[in-house]
Design a protein around this motif. Structure first.
Motif, mmCIF file in Angstrom:
data_model
loop_
_atom_site.group_PDB
_atom_site.id
_atom_site.type_symbol
_atom_site.label_atom_id
_atom_site.label_comp_id
_atom_site.label_asym_id
_atom_site.label_seq_id
_atom_site.Cartn_x
_atom_site.Cartn_y
_atom_site.Cartn_z
ATOM 1 N N GLU A 1 -6.601 109.337 -86.862
ATOM 2 C CA GLU A 1 -5.567 108.893 -85.911
ATOM 3 C C GLU A 1 -5.543 107.369 -85.822
ATOM 4 N N LEU A 2 -6.729 106.763 -85.878
ATOM 5 C CA LEU A 2 -6.801 105.295 -85.845
ATOM 6 C C LEU A 2 -6.090 104.707 -87.063
ATOM 7 N N LEU A 3 -6.264 105.367 -88.197
ATOM 8 C CA LEU A 3 -5.612 104.914 -89.429
ATOM 9 C C LEU A 3 -4.085 104.964 -89.264
ATOM 10 N N LYS A 4 -3.606 106.046 -88.633
ATOM 11 C CA LYS A 4 -2.153 106.177 -88.403
ATOM 12 C C LYS A 4 -1.651 105.016 -87.544
ATOM 13 N N LEU A 5 -2.416 104.699 -86.489
ATOM 14 C CA LEU A 5 -2.017 103.604 -85.594
ATOM 15 C C LEU A 5 -1.992 102.282 -86.362
ATOM 16 N N ASN A 6 -3.050 102.044 -87.141
ATOM 17 C CA ASN A 6 -3.118 100.802 -87.902
ATOM 18 C C ASN A 6 -1.988 100.697 -88.918
ATOM 19 N N GLN A 7 -1.611 101.837 -89.494
ATOM 20 C CA GLN A 7 -0.535 101.815 -90.495
ATOM 21 C C GLN A 7 0.821 101.497 -89.867
ATOM 22 N N LEU A 8 0.903 101.672 -88.552
ATOM 23 C CA LEU A 8 2.116 101.265 -87.836
ATOM 24 C C LEU A 8 2.029 99.797 -87.419
ATOM 25 N N VAL A 9 0.850 99.416 -86.893
ATOM 26 C CA VAL A 9 0.707 98.079 -86.297
ATOM 27 C C VAL A 9 0.629 96.975 -87.365
ATOM 28 N N HIS A 10 -0.156 97.206 -88.419
ATOM 29 C CA HIS A 10 -0.354 96.124 -89.391
ATOM 30 C C HIS A 10 0.949 95.632 -90.034
ATOM 31 N N PRO A 11 1.820 96.531 -90.517
ATOM 32 C CA PRO A 11 3.090 96.017 -91.091
ATOM 33 C C PRO A 11 3.927 95.260 -90.050
ATOM 34 N N ALA A 12 3.832 95.697 -88.790
ATOM 35 C CA ALA A 12 4.599 95.014 -87.733
ATOM 36 C C ALA A 12 4.049 93.598 -87.516
ATOM 37 N N VAL A 13 2.725 93.456 -87.613
ATOM 38 C CA VAL A 13 2.127 92.115 -87.476
ATOM 39 C C VAL A 13 2.538 91.253 -88.676
ATOM 40 N N PHE A 14 2.580 91.855 -89.864
ATOM 41 C CA PHE A 14 3.006 91.077 -91.048
ATOM 42 C C PHE A 14 4.437 90.563 -90.841
#
Ligand code: ATP
Length: 197
Positions: free
Chosen positions: A78-91
């Motif tokens: 689940e953490l991976l799913k969250l990161n896969q949403l947040v990281h591209p948004a930060v980029f």
């Protein structure tokens, strides 16, 4: 030129970024921006709601931290799913920030605790790792955040070790309180000013 800067919890990366700022170098604080975009990036908000439910947000639009934490805490998938949403948004936010810089600067810094873990170091031209002895890092965070050594260690366990990160870094800053920080920052600053593209 984009320079990534990272380091373990309490290594002193924010402190060092403040020194670069005094030299006129703009710093993008990825972790602060990540918190902000959770509540104002429409694409990200939709992704979080679709993945973790409408209840991920409170009626006033604020993030339901408790709900998200309950899902991702100790659940790698689940953490991976969250990161896969947040990281591209930060980029995306970083690219927008760079595009909107008002003055011409020789380089910018991107400060992120998980620069190597998130893969965002690959989008920087060079990367700096801030290191410090474990005891000092513990001591600093205990004092700064009023937490216990165990709580700090639990946070450290979620990050790569310095040994792993050193292999990926182009430059090191030793924030061990015996090597001068200002001297080390100035040396890197001059080096970056002289790098030709
Ligand atoms: P985090 O990942 O937790 O945000 P950080 O790597 O950004 O941490 P800082 O917040 O810069 O670390 O530093 C942690 C604490 O240690 C701060 O209170 C800071 O003032 C202090 N500190 C950092 N470097 C030094 C130093 N060389 N001498 C004295 N205090 C320091």
């Amino acid at each position: 030129m984009k320079i990534g800067i990272t380091g373990g919890i309490g290594s002193g990366k924010t402190t060092i970024c403040r020194i670069f700022e005094t030299l006129g170098i703009p710093v993008f604080y990825a972790d602060t921006v990540a918190k902000q975009i959770m509540v104002d990036d429409e694409i990200l908000i939709k992704g979080v709601k679709d993945t973790f439910g409408q209840e991920s947000y409170l009626p006033d639009g604020g993030l339901n931290n408790k709900h998200i934490a309950n899902i991702v805490f100790n659940n790698e998938a689940e953490l991976l799913k969250l990161n896969q949403l947040v990281h591209p948004a930060v980029f995306r936010a970083f690219d927008t920030w760079v595009a909107n810089l008002k003055t011409e600067v020789p380089y910018v810094l991107k400060e992120a605790a998980l620069l190597f873990e998130s893969g965002s170091y690959k989008m920087c031209d060079k990367n700096i790792l801030v290191t410090a002895p474990l005891e000092l890092k513990l001591d600093r965070v205990i004092k700064r955040d009023q937490v216990t050594a165990e709580q700090v260690k639990a946070r450290m366990d979620k990050q790569l070790t310095d040994e792993q990160k050193i292999k990926l870094a182009d430059y090191l800053i030793h924030n061990d309180e015996s090597n001068s920080l200002i001297q080390q920052v100035l040396e890197l600053h001059h080096l970056f000013l002289n790098i030709k593209h």
